[in-house]
Write a protein that holds these residues in place. Structure first.
Motif, PDB file in Angstrom:
ATOM      1  N   ILE A 132     -39.345  73.894 -20.858  1.00 42.66           N
ATOM      2  CA  ILE A 132     -39.296  75.212 -20.253  1.00 42.66           C
ATOM      3  C   ILE A 132     -40.108  76.126 -21.138  1.00 42.66           C
ATOM      4  O   ILE A 132     -39.886  76.189 -22.354  1.00 42.66           O
ATOM      5  N   ALA A 135     -39.988  81.566 -24.614  1.00 42.01           N
ATOM      6  CA  ALA A 135     -40.202  83.001 -24.592  1.00 42.01           C
ATOM      7  C   ALA A 135     -39.197  83.634 -25.529  1.00 42.01           C
ATOM      8  O   ALA A 135     -38.213  83.015 -25.917  1.00 42.01           O
ATOM      9  N   GLU A 139     -31.543  83.718 -24.425  1.00 43.34           N
ATOM     10  CA  GLU A 139     -31.331  82.868 -23.252  1.00 43.34           C
ATOM     11  C   GLU A 139     -32.474  81.866 -23.081  1.00 43.34           C
ATOM     12  O   GLU A 139     -32.245  80.674 -22.842  1.00 43.34           O
ATOM     13  N   GLN A 140     -33.707  82.337 -23.217  1.00 38.91           N
ATOM     14  CA  GLN A 140     -34.855  81.440 -23.102  1.00 38.91           C
ATOM     15  C   GLN A 140     -34.865  80.426 -24.237  1.00 38.91           C
ATOM     16  O   GLN A 140     -35.207  79.259 -24.044  1.00 38.91           O
ATOM     17  N   GLU A 141     -34.488  80.860 -25.433  1.00 43.90           N
ATOM     18  CA  GLU A 141     -34.439  79.955 -26.581  1.00 43.90           C
ATOM     19  C   GLU A 141     -33.394  78.866 -26.348  1.00 43.90           C
ATOM     20  O   GLU A 141     -33.620  77.697 -26.662  1.00 43.90           O
ATOM     21  N   GLN A 143     -32.397  77.666 -23.486  1.00 42.86           N
ATOM     22  CA  GLN A 143     -32.939  76.740 -22.496  1.00 42.86           C
ATOM     23  C   GLN A 143     -33.937  75.779 -23.137  1.00 42.86           C
ATOM     24  O   GLN A 143     -33.954  74.577 -22.827  1.00 42.86           O
ATOM     25  N   THR A 144     -34.782  76.295 -24.034  1.00 44.11           N
ATOM     26  CA  THR A 144     -35.761  75.457 -24.715  1.00 44.11           C
ATOM     27  C   THR A 144     -35.078  74.390 -25.554  1.00 44.11           C
ATOM     28  O   THR A 144     -35.469  73.213 -25.535  1.00 44.11           O
TER      29      THR A 144
END
Length: 321
Positions: A132, A135, A139-141, A143-144
């Protein structure tokens, strides 16, 4: 009484020597098992840096540390117990799983070659299929990290099963210790190198901004060299996956009762083995080339089959709409 004490000390010394020998044996077995996983390890090392691409510099190492922790948890808490259980109740399944792993490695290597020569395919998306786009933001971290740990689970399973096959004749306790050592060593090695690669750009930029000409040259060399290093790692990883995958398939078919391919390769090795001075090297080269050819052949067959299946599914989906 002194005689009894001397005898007790002798017994303790003998037990200490036995324990030391056992530790040496476990360490040697762990080393051999780790070497056998080289193909998967190189590929894992080449792919992982893509997961922190785009993150701010201060979050790169924390994210790598979280991925490494998840990888170690996968190996020690899930894969290791399952592998030990299988090796105790159904050893033949270990060989079958290993064969599937060899086929998967061959497929992955062949697919990377196929994609590299297919201009319409985005190679970067293939190298990290579950990635993914990173960014800023928790939240993005998150997901990564989850995506990276999920992909790592597949590679970790292959690593642990390959290592298990090397020590399957050891006792259960020794097997468990050896696999635990392999899990820790591989995880530390992979993510240690990944952290070094990821931060090398920052080191290079820092050196390039210093006043000394020597520091600037080294800094520019690091900045310019890291993309080349990553490209070289990817190429080496692809070659290693094909070789290791083919080698697993070659030995696995022999273990499961189909002796023809292994006997043929062994006969070729025998012909060159007695050549003075270079016989041992030539024998290894023959086995390596044969394994690589088998890996390529199986891999490209799987690529062709899976490509056709995907095309058929896409065509059928369009037809229904």
């Amino acid at each position: 009484m002194s005689g009894g004490l001397v005898g007790l000390l002798d017994d303790i010394a003998a037990l200490a020597k036995l324990a030391a020998a056992s530790i040496d044996d476990v360490g040697a077995a762990a080393g051999r098992a780790s070497v056998k996983t080289a193909g998967v390890v190189v590929d894992d090392t080449a792919v992982t840096p893509t997961y922190v691409d785009g993150l701010t510099a201060d979050r790169e190492l924390p994210v790598i540390r979280r991925i490494a922790t998840g990888s170690l948890r996968n190996k020690l808490l899930i894969i290791l117990p399952a592998a030990l259980l299988l090796s105790e109740v159904a050893p033949i399944l270990v060989e079958i799983i290993l064969m599937f792993g060899g086929a998967y490695l061959s497929f992955e290597g062949a697919e990377k070659i196929h994609h590299r020569f297919s201009s319409h395919v985005d190679e970067a998306a293939h190298d990290a299929p579950d990635l993914i786009a990173p960014a800023d933001g928790p939240e993005q971290e998150e997901q990564t990290v989850k995506s990276a740990v999920r992909t790592d689970f597949i590679l970790s399973t292959e690593i642990m099963v390959i290592a298990l096959k090397e020590v399957i004749d050891e006792g259960l306790f020794s097997r468990a210790i050896i696999l635990a050592i392999v899990a820790v060593l591989i995880t530390v090695a992979v993510y240690g190198v990944v952290a070094l690669i990821v931060k090398m750009d920052d080191v290079g930029l820092h050196l390039a901004q210093r006043s000394g000409n020597g520091s600037q040259r080294v800094g520019r060399a690091l900045v310019n060299g890291m993309p080349k290093l990553l490209a070289a790692l990817a190429t080496i990883g692809t070659a290693a996956m094909i070789w290791v995958g083919g080698h697993i398939l070659l030995n696995g078919t022999d273990e499961l009762g189909w002796h023809g391919p292994y006997d043929f390769v062994h006969s070729l090795e025998t012909r060159v083995h007695d050549i003075a001075g270079i016989g041992g090297v030539l024998s290894w080269v023959v086995n390596t080339l044969a394994s690589a050819l088998i890996g390529l052949a199986v891999g490209f067959v799987l690529v062709a089959v899976i490509t056709r299946v995907k095309a058929a599914r896409t065509h059928g989906s369009r037809a229904t709409h």
